[in-house]
Design a protein around this motif. Structure first.
Motif, PDB file in Angstrom:
ATOM      1  N   PHE A 144       2.140   3.131  -7.523  1.00 36.81           N
ATOM      2  CA  PHE A 144       1.171   4.220  -7.448  1.00 36.81           C
ATOM      3  C   PHE A 144      -0.231   3.745  -7.825  1.00 36.81           C
ATOM      4  O   PHE A 144      -1.216   4.271  -7.318  1.00 36.81           O
ATOM      5  CB  PHE A 144       1.619   5.384  -8.339  1.00 36.81           C
ATOM      6  N   ILE A 145      -0.342   2.749  -8.700  1.00 41.02           N
ATOM      7  CA  ILE A 145      -1.656   2.174  -8.985  1.00 41.02           C
ATOM      8  C   ILE A 145      -2.190   1.479  -7.739  1.00 41.02           C
ATOM      9  O   ILE A 145      -3.358   1.631  -7.371  1.00 41.02           O
ATOM     10  CB  ILE A 145      -1.579   1.190 -10.173  1.00 41.02           C
ATOM     11  N   GLY A 146      -1.322   0.715  -7.056  1.00 42.82           N
ATOM     12  CA  GLY A 146      -1.748   0.043  -5.828  1.00 42.82           C
ATOM     13  C   GLY A 146      -2.202   1.023  -4.765  1.00 42.82           C
ATOM     14  O   GLY A 146      -3.164   0.764  -4.038  1.00 42.82           O
ATOM     15  N   ALA A 147      -1.518   2.163  -4.689  1.00 42.40           N
ATOM     16  CA  ALA A 147      -1.877   3.191  -3.706  1.00 42.40           C
ATOM     17  C   ALA A 147      -2.950   4.135  -4.225  1.00 42.40           C
ATOM     18  O   ALA A 147      -3.357   5.067  -3.521  1.00 42.40           O
ATOM     19  CB  ALA A 147      -0.639   3.983  -3.310  1.00 42.40           C
ATOM     20  N   THR A 148      -3.428   3.903  -5.465  1.00 40.73           N
ATOM     21  CA  THR A 148      -4.373   4.775  -6.189  1.00 40.73           C
ATOM     22  C   THR A 148      -3.930   6.241  -6.151  1.00 40.73           C
ATOM     23  O   THR A 148      -4.750   7.150  -6.036  1.00 40.73           O
ATOM     24  CB  THR A 148      -5.826   4.623  -5.674  1.00 40.73           C
TER      25      THR A 148
END
Length: 439
Positions: A374-378
């Motif tokens: 989810f961090i990668g996908a913001t």
């Protein structure tokens, strides 16, 4: 080589430097303890323990500077937007330096409040206050290093993490010995060693940044760096990460406080068992960070098959690590407890609650992994929501199970972790079905 095997190879190449660098962190804590622990008065060790605990929580709260920078940079790199990558570094560094300067100027009351909450003895608190006021000087360096690490990880370069953390800890250890053993300083010497080590790491980090900038196209844009509205996306991501981190800090602090309310023996037993969870996190964090970089890159390119392969690759390594940890704790948990404490009462209590920790890696693995995705996908609001939905379950379960004592507390914490994982899985399945896919 198949695409699945290639994804797993990329995950491992990013994860192993992070895992190795994580292992250096407890080594520094052991040296700090050994150096100050041999001084003639125990209050110095107590002061360093209080001060280090305070800064551990404080800087963890600003971990969004690393995570937010990773997610946005990985997406910009995936789009081939060199200028965006360059200006995200500038924005993150300016934000880190601004927060760091505010902490130096206004951190005094925050330090005193934090030490009051930690509730040490008057003598230890006075020394811890001196230690903390010295450590505040390193705030700009620590936060800028977060931004640098996030920026490099977003470009799928995790070896910089290893270089910077190994350097920081090596310099810190050498200066600990020089100031305390060589010059006869006490807890203040440990604090100055940390400050100098942080700025040494920043110096090396900036040198590595300058080398990387020469490889990137584009230019720093004044309007991207000096106009407040240009920071809107970074502020939105970081604000949600900050709130999410505060919620997680509250969950951990609440667990510690409720254990302390049951007496020193329970508090100590829980502290020993939490070290098992920290050990597991060293591996799971590495694969979660790899997922951040790889999924963000795939999102930036709009390649959802590549996104799914990165998630599956990170998931395989994460599940293997979690299963190995659970098996190790089940078979060797009592031996590990004996290694960490020689107190018979603490050993007996930790052994009684060990089954909760055996189950924890298999439950928590999903929250680690999907936090990275989810961090990668913001998709940061979803991470934030998972924490607060978890807290909405955690606190009532604790209240209802108080008659069970520490078993009730561990049950509540386990339910909190399970809820977090379940919410993130539900979000992930929803987005994969309706949004994170080829149209």
């Amino acid at each position: 080589m198949s695409s699945s095997a290639s994804a797993q190879r990329r995950v491992w190449s990013l994860a192993w430097p992070i895992i190795l660098s994580n292992i250096t962190v407890p080594l520094l804590g052991l040296v700090d303890t050994a150096v100050v622990g041999h001084l003639p008065d125990s209050r110095y060790l107590a002061a360093v323990t209080l001060g280090a605990t305070l800064f551990g929580f404080l800087y963890w709260g600003f971990g969004f500077l690393r995570m937010g920078t990773t997610g946005l940079t990985s997406q910009a790199a995936g789009r081939g937007d060199d200028e965006g990558v360059r200006n995200l570094l500038g924005q993150s560094m300016l934000l880190a330096l601004g927060i760091g300067l505010v902490l130096i100027l206004a951190g005094g009351p925050l330090v005193e409040f934090g030490l009051w909450l930690l509730d040490g003895s008057a003598e230890a608190t006075a020394l811890a206050s001196e230690y903390a006021r010295i450590r505040l000087w390193s705030a700009p360096a620590v936060l800028a290093n977060y931004a640098i690490l996030g920026w490099f990880l977003g470009q799928q370069n995790s070896r910089v993490t290893l270089i910077i953390l190994v350097l920081t800890n090596a310099v810190n250890i050498l200066l600990d010995l020089f100031f305390v053993v060589g010059l006869g300083m006490t807890s203040d010497g440990v604090a100055w060693a940390t400050v100098i080590a942080d700025y040494s790491a920043l110096t090396v980090g900036l040198w590595l940044v300058s080398r990387q900038l020469r490889r990137l196209g584009g230019h720093f844009r004044r309007e991207r760096l000096l106009r407040l509205d240009a920071y809107a996306e970074l502020f939105q991501v970081n604000a949600n990460l900050f709130v999410r981190t505060l919620g997680l800090l509250f969950a951990m602090a609440f667990f510690t406080a409720q254990g302390a309310a049951q007496g020193d023996t329970i508090l100590a037993a829980n502290a020993v068992l939490l070290q098992f969870i920290m050990l597991t996190s060293y591996g799971l964090d590495g694969f979660a960070h790899a997922a951040e970089a790889l999924t963000g890159h795939a999102v930036g390119r709009g390649r959802w098959r590549e996104f799914a392969q990165a998630v599956r690759g990170a998931a395989r390594f994460s599940l293997l690590t979690a299963s190995a940890a659970a098996l190790a704790f089940a078979l060797g948990g009592h031996w590990l407890i004996a290694l960490l404490t020689g107190l018979p009462d603490v050993r007996a209590n930790a052994g009684e609650y060990l089954p909760w920790v055996v189950a924890m890696p298999l439950i928590a693995v999903w929250s680690y992994l999907l936090d990275g995705v989810f961090i990668g996908a913001t998709a940061i609001r979803e991470m934030r929501n998972s924490i607060f939905i978890g807290l909405a379950v955690y606190l009532p379960v604790w209240w209802l199970t108080q008659p069970l004592g520490n078993h009730g507390l561990w049950l509540a914490f386990t339910v909190f972790t399970t809820t977090r994982s379940a919410v993130l899985i539900a979000y992930y399945r929803h987005y994969r079905r309706w949004h994170w896919r080829d149209t």
